[in-house]
Scaffold this active site. Structure first.
Site, PDB file in Angstrom:
ATOM      1  N   GLU A 139      21.236 -22.062  -1.656  1.00  0.00           N
ATOM      2  CA  GLU A 139      21.725 -23.168  -2.486  1.00  0.00           C
ATOM      3  C   GLU A 139      20.593 -23.849  -3.254  1.00  0.00           C
ATOM      4  O   GLU A 139      20.771 -24.224  -4.417  1.00  0.00           O
ATOM      5  CB  GLU A 139      22.513 -24.173  -1.639  1.00  0.00           C
ATOM      6  CG  GLU A 139      23.743 -23.603  -0.947  1.00  0.00           C
ATOM      7  CD  GLU A 139      24.740 -22.916  -1.871  1.00  0.00           C
ATOM      8  OE1 GLU A 139      24.794 -23.239  -3.073  1.00  0.00           O
ATOM      9  OE2 GLU A 139      25.477 -22.037  -1.393  1.00  0.00           O
ATOM     10  N   HIS A 142      19.903 -22.014  -6.344  1.00  0.00           N
ATOM     11  CA  HIS A 142      20.819 -22.373  -7.441  1.00  0.00           C
ATOM     12  C   HIS A 142      20.283 -23.560  -8.237  1.00  0.00           C
ATOM     13  O   HIS A 142      20.370 -23.572  -9.469  1.00  0.00           O
ATOM     14  CB  HIS A 142      22.206 -22.748  -6.909  1.00  0.00           C
ATOM     15  CG  HIS A 142      23.130 -21.596  -6.718  1.00  0.00           C
ATOM     16  ND1 HIS A 142      23.541 -20.785  -7.751  1.00  0.00           N
ATOM     17  CD2 HIS A 142      23.745 -21.126  -5.603  1.00  0.00           C
ATOM     18  CE1 HIS A 142      24.366 -19.867  -7.279  1.00  0.00           C
ATOM     19  NE2 HIS A 142      24.498 -20.048  -5.979  1.00  0.00           N
TER      20      HIS A 142
END
Length: 175
Positions: A139, A142
């Site tokens: 994450e 990202h």
């Protein structure tokens, strides 16, 4: 709370570097609530704000139903960063809500220490291992415009990107 649309590759927004959250406001908390709802509906175990077209450094995660994790409750991480990582590596099969129906083995540090702000505005440091370590690294990637397919071979990555680019040209939407 509201469901938000998850953007899919080859959408160029996924390559943006997300901006830090300046203050933990009602708007940020609302976005986190929307992200949890969207993540559960998808269904997924983690979601970065950029995946719902919001280029801010916010992640939601819920590994409660997964084995081999050290995260025991749904959590939001604001401005998360890895501050140290083990030399020992782990390999997990990863998938992504922005790359539907594609999975690949990715090697990442087995343990990481992270710093983040919670939804109450408290800055925290925490050790992550196992699935939690893998998911938080995925994450955070990202937030930096990096996708898990950037960690696989160039050939496999090119094949995946081509598949989604062709689908986008034909107007095929994955949901």
């Amino acid at each position: 709370m509201a469901l938000r649309e998850i953007i899919i590759i080859p959408d160029k927004q996924l390559r943006l570097i997300s901006k830090p959250v300046e203050t933990v406001s009602a708007e940020v908390r609302r976005l986190a609530d929307d992200m949890f709802e969207t993540m559960y509906e998808a269904p997924g175990i983690g979601l970065a704000a950029i995946q719902v077209a919001q280029p801010v450094r916010l992640i939601t995660m819920d590994l409660v139903r997964k084995e081999g994790n050290s995260l025991t409750e749904p959590r939001a991480f604001i401005n998360p960063e890895v501050i140290s990582a083990s030399e020992e590596m782990n390999v997990y099969e990863e998938g992504c809500l922005s790359i539907p129906e594609y999975y690949a083995e990715v090697e990442r540090p087995k343990q990481v220490r992270i710093r983040y702000t919670d939804l109450d505005g408290n800055v925290k440091e925490e050790d992550a291992d196992g699935l939690f370590a893998t998911c938080i690294q995925h994450e955070i990637d990202h937030l930096n415009g990096v996708l898990f397919v950037d960690h696989i071979s160039k050939l496999k990555r090119a094949m995946v990107m081509r598949k989604f680019e062709k689908a986008a040209k034909r107007g095929i939407k994955y949901v």
